[in-house]
Design an enzyme around this catalytic site. Sequence first.
Site, PDB file in Angstrom:
ATOM      1  N   ASN B  32       0.920  -1.169  -0.090  1.00 29.36           N
ATOM      2  CA  ASN B  32       0.047   0.192   0.131  1.00 29.36           C
ATOM      3  C   ASN B  32       0.901   1.215   0.059  1.00 29.36           C
ATOM      4  O   ASN B  32       1.497   1.576   0.906  1.00 29.36           O
ATOM      5  CB  ASN B  32      -0.946  -0.122   1.195  1.00 29.36           C
ATOM      6  CG  ASN B  32      -1.986  -0.916   0.956  1.00 29.36           C
ATOM      7  OD1 ASN B  32      -2.957  -0.693   0.265  1.00 29.36           O
ATOM      8  ND2 ASN B  32      -1.747  -2.032   2.039  1.00 29.36           N
ATOM      9  N   SER B  37       5.588  13.921   0.576  1.00 24.60           N
ATOM     10  CA  SER B  37       6.639  14.930  -0.013  1.00 24.60           C
ATOM     11  C   SER B  37       8.106  14.551   0.369  1.00 24.60           C
ATOM     12  O   SER B  37       8.338  13.422   1.002  1.00 24.60           O
ATOM     13  CB  SER B  37       6.032  16.283   0.349  1.00 24.60           C
ATOM     14  OG  SER B  37       6.474  16.515   1.708  1.00 24.60           O
ATOM     15  N   SER B  38       8.899  15.136  -0.025  1.00 27.86           N
ATOM     16  CA  SER B  38      10.205  14.870  -0.890  1.00 27.86           C
ATOM     17  C   SER B  38      11.338  15.301  -0.093  1.00 27.86           C
ATOM     18  O   SER B  38      12.416  15.506  -0.634  1.00 27.86           O
ATOM     19  CB  SER B  38      10.129  15.907  -1.825  1.00 27.86           C
ATOM     20  OG  SER B  38       8.577  15.943  -2.531  1.00 27.86           O
ATOM     21  N   GLU B  91       9.783  14.508  -8.304  1.00 26.04           N
ATOM     22  CA  GLU B  91       9.047  13.507  -8.970  1.00 26.04           C
ATOM     23  C   GLU B  91       8.696  14.385 -10.259  1.00 26.04           C
ATOM     24  O   GLU B  91       8.321  15.728 -10.247  1.00 26.04           O
ATOM     25  CB  GLU B  91       7.863  12.988  -8.528  1.00 26.04           C
ATOM     26  CG  GLU B  91       6.956  13.545  -8.280  1.00 26.04           C
ATOM     27  CD  GLU B  91       6.534  14.215  -6.895  1.00 26.04           C
ATOM     28  OE1 GLU B  91       7.771  14.437  -6.195  1.00 26.04           O
ATOM     29  OE2 GLU B  91       5.435  14.352  -6.329  1.00 26.04           O
TER      30      GLU B  91
END
Lengths: 147, 147, 147
Positions: B32, B37-38, B91
């Site tokens: 799952n 965020s990053s 991304e």
Amino acid sequence: MKVSITSGKAEGPTKLNAFDNALLDAGIGDVNLIKVSSILPTGAEIVELPRFPAGKMVNTVLSYVSSDQEGDQLCAVVAVAISDELGCVVEHSGINQDPERVKEEAIDMVKSMMQVRGLEIKDLMVKYQGHRVENQGAAVAAVVYLE
Amino acid sequence: MKVSITSGKAEGPTKLNAFDNALLDAGIGDVNLIKVSSILPTGAEIVELPRFPAGKMVNTVLSYVSSDQEGDQLCAVVAVAISDELGCVVEHSGINQDPERVKEEAIDMVKSMMQVRGLEIKDLMVKYQGHRVENQGAAVAAVVYLE
Amino acid sequence: MKVSITSGKAEGPTKLNAFDNALLDAGIGDVNLIKVSSILPTGAEIVELPRFPAGKMVNTVLSYVSSDQEGDQLCAVVAVAISDELGCVVEHSGINQDPERVKEEAIDMVKSMMQVRGLEIKDLMVKYQGHRVENQGAAVAAVVYLE
């Protein structure tokens, strides 16, 4: 549970970087945001935004808006209503809309969320973030769930 | 924290199935995914993608693109920059764009994220996944956070 | 892992409130939903939806559709297939589409997910939620992961 309310705005070389810079401006740029929906548990307390360890996973209700059209007026809002029981959070945003109107819409929505649950509002806070786009701009407003 | 970088591509009978098949191709189809965020914490280490127990909750930065237009050239990219302190992830994706250009854009964005934080890049990795659509196609690239 | 399947529909003064009201109707309006993708671990068991403490973080596969066009027929569907090993979940939705068709599409997609993994389906459930929009309406169907 403790929560913090914050907001930020920024320009950047790309929309993604403008968003990243707006998160930095809001003090939540160095964490991993996990988006959650909008309910505060009983006894939620609003505190000042802490400094997070880099890369921490942080649950957040996030309002986000960006644009690459010079002159666009961005507006990101979160509204928080608290009762003796649970609290509700609304995220809302707009481009080139009357800021007062966007704020009122957010307030109306969070009031409606409380009313439908039969909750009496003890405290209502709105955080508004405007930004006029120069090249690539972004505005964010957020309710951050602390542990 | 350990992280893995992976990517995949696939066709499927529907866009959703093409996406699912691309996740399987990437080795992250049986978990799952929770989108985050990053930001990578200090001391992040990039390791080979492990085999996950089925249904595990896995935090992921995910780049995803799909199309049902025969001949479309899909491209999903993640770029990771690491410093002695925290790291940043971008991304990015494109349809019918020059793959080199999309890669460069991802690199520029992650460089900008590091620069704005005053971080010196020690290591920079890019994972590119292309796919030419036959009927319903998808491409994914992902940075997977391991515990 | 235990999971519950639920659905709800509602009107509201805004789309956001209609969504919130539909979540309340589904019994998941007083929690924080974290959206996850679509794999159930081995031995997943489907149980009745419990009453959650307010503000609990709940992992969910969510199908959501809303509209402000009077007369629009909304339809939100989740399909769950379980094998002796892992299970798969599909979320699907439609506006003004044949409900039977949307259900069948969801079933076909989840069957395809199982087939591509070489899994024999032991149990297949579909939860369908329709709603005819009056002013601002929403329909949700969800698979909720319990701990």
